[in-house]
Design a protein around this motif. Structure first.
Motif, PDB file in Angstrom:
ATOM      1  N   THR A 176       0.833  -1.195   0.000  1.00 20.78           N
ATOM      2  CA  THR A 176       0.000   0.000   0.000  1.00 20.78           C
ATOM      3  C   THR A 176       0.872   1.250   0.000  1.00 20.78           C
ATOM      4  O   THR A 176       2.086   1.187   0.233  1.00 20.78           O
ATOM      5  N   ASP A 182       0.815   3.425   2.282  1.00 15.91           N
ATOM      6  CA  ASP A 182       1.335   3.559   3.649  1.00 15.91           C
ATOM      7  C   ASP A 182       2.632   2.772   3.816  1.00 15.91           C
ATOM      8  O   ASP A 182       3.543   3.198   4.536  1.00 15.91           O
ATOM      9  N   ASP A 183       2.725   1.627   3.158  1.00 20.27           N
ATOM     10  CA  ASP A 183       3.963   0.850   3.204  1.00 20.27           C
ATOM     11  C   ASP A 183       5.100   1.625   2.540  1.00 20.27           C
ATOM     12  O   ASP A 183       6.230   1.653   3.038  1.00 20.27           O
ATOM     13  N   ARG A 226       6.227   4.312   4.790  1.00 18.31           N
ATOM     14  CA  ARG A 226       7.085   3.785   5.869  1.00 18.31           C
ATOM     15  C   ARG A 226       8.536   3.713   5.389  1.00 18.31           C
ATOM     16  O   ARG A 226       9.457   4.086   6.120  1.00 18.31           O
ATOM     17  N   TRP A 274       0.381  10.905   6.993  1.00 16.47           N
ATOM     18  CA  TRP A 274       0.997   9.735   7.620  1.00 16.47           C
ATOM     19  C   TRP A 274       1.723  10.162   8.890  1.00 16.47           C
ATOM     20  O   TRP A 274       2.571  11.067   8.855  1.00 16.47           O
ATOM     21  N   ALA A 309       2.926   3.966  13.022  1.00 17.29           N
ATOM     22  CA  ALA A 309       2.281   4.493  11.834  1.00 17.29           C
ATOM     23  C   ALA A 309       1.483   3.414  11.151  1.00 17.29           C
ATOM     24  O   ALA A 309       1.814   2.237  11.223  1.00 17.29           O
ATOM     25  N   GLY A 328       0.158   0.864   8.456  1.00 21.61           N
ATOM     26  CA  GLY A 328       0.851   0.156   7.397  1.00 21.61           C
ATOM     27  C   GLY A 328       2.175  -0.435   7.820  1.00 21.61           C
ATOM     28  O   GLY A 328       2.845  -1.098   7.032  1.00 21.61           O
TER      29      GLY A 328
END
Length: 330
Positions: A132, A134-135, A138, A310, A321, A323
């Motif tokens: 995703t 979000d990944d 990160r 995020w 966070a 993800g």
């Protein structure tokens, strides 16, 4: 610290990041020295994990050289141990770590920031996949967001609200870098685009670099560039909390990197025919705009950070966070 090390740090940033090198000249001399030293350490660690030396030998914690050969995981373990030793105040034989120790202890850079940065290299070593956005964010946090946190510490910013904005700028920078380097990264077997996006675009991960996918890839690159925008906007607010010279440098770096994203988006399917960048004339214009932004930032309080961005890991009062559990080794 020797002038030879300072010369090395200057050459490192000029080769590794022409965009940031231009903005770095705007810092006051003391801040610029520390920023260059930190950048050189980041570059050094990256090169060590990749098996490249850039003029410095890699020593293990016992002072032996080359014992770990080209094993990236072993080299990364050495870097982690050297970082801990640097924070403990031990004598550093490695010039890059001697520089880092000076900067980290003088400016009270939190050890977890440095170790979080090394964790980003581990994600590459372990072949992390990104399902995703979000990944992907990160990953951006580890390789660039924490660099923003460390840079902010050098500029005297330790307030969590200001650090959030510094991290946001790092996230925006890295999203821009990913969009610019999609094809180059793919040719090296790396992909930071969310797998969800690739599936939606009908691009198999092993075919990213193939010319027949350029139009679809351009849409994904534009999507990344658009995703960076609220982080660039958030970061602009943080400039208010910096000393004027630092505000000028950071505002200018923000302008230059953002312009690279605009150029990637403008080129569309031709974005990867040659590396996207800015001309000297454009850089001068963006540096002038940065000066205006820095001066205007002296008035008014920093507005609240927009909801939905995020959240950086480890922030006081915040959990992990979103993800964080999804990016995983391949």
């Amino acid at each position: 610290m020797s002038e030879a090390l300072m010369d090395h740090a200057t050459r490192t940033i000029e080769v590794g990041s022409k965009s940031f090198a231009a903005a770095a000249k705007l810092f006051d001399p003391g801040t610029r020295r520390s920023v260059l030293m930190l950048y050189a350490w980041c570059r050094h660690c990256d090169d060590v994990v990749d098996g490249q030396e850039l003029g410095f030998n890699v020593a293990d914690p016992d002072g032996h050289h080359g014992r770990h050969g080209h094993d990236p995981a072993a080299r990364l373990a050495v870097l982690r141990e050297q970082t801990r030793r640097a924070y403990a105040g031990e004598a550093m034989a490695d010039p890059a770590f001697a520089a880092f120790q000076e900067v980290a202890l003088r400016h009270r850079i939190e050890p977890r920031f440095a170790l979080d940065h090394l964790a980003g290299f581990a994600m590459d070593v372990e072949g992390a996949r990104y399902e995703t956005i979000d990944d992907t964010l990160r990953y951006c946090y580890h390789v660039a967001g924490v660099v923003g946190l460390m840079m902010a510490s050098i500029m005297g910013a330790h307030d969590p609200e200001v650090l959030d904005r510094a991290c946001d700028l790092g996230l925006a920078f890295q999203l821009t870098n990913i969009a610019r380097d999609i094809v180059e990264d793919a040719r090296m077997g790396r992909c930071y685009l969310p797998a969800q996006w690739l599936r939606e675009a009908g691009i198999p991960p092993h075919e990213i670099a193939e010319p027949r996918h350029r139009a679809a890839l351009a849409r994904l690159a534009a999507r990344l560039v658009d995703h960076a925008e609220p982080y660039y906007d958030s970061a602009a607010e943080g400039i208010k909390a910096l000393p004027l010279r630092s505000a000028w440098a950071i505002a200018s770096a923000r302008n230059v990197y953002r312009q690279i994203g605009i150029e990637v988006k403008r080129r569309g399917a031709h974005a990867w025919d040659e590396r996207a960048g800015t001309t000297k004339a454009m850089k001068l214009w963006l540096l002038a705009k940065g000066a205006a932004r820095a001066l205007s930032s002296r008035a008014g309080a920093m507005r609240p950070r927009p909801a939905g961005l995020w959240p950086r890991p480890g922030r006081p009062g915040a959990g992990d966070a979103p993800g964080a559990a999804h990016a995983r080794p391949a």
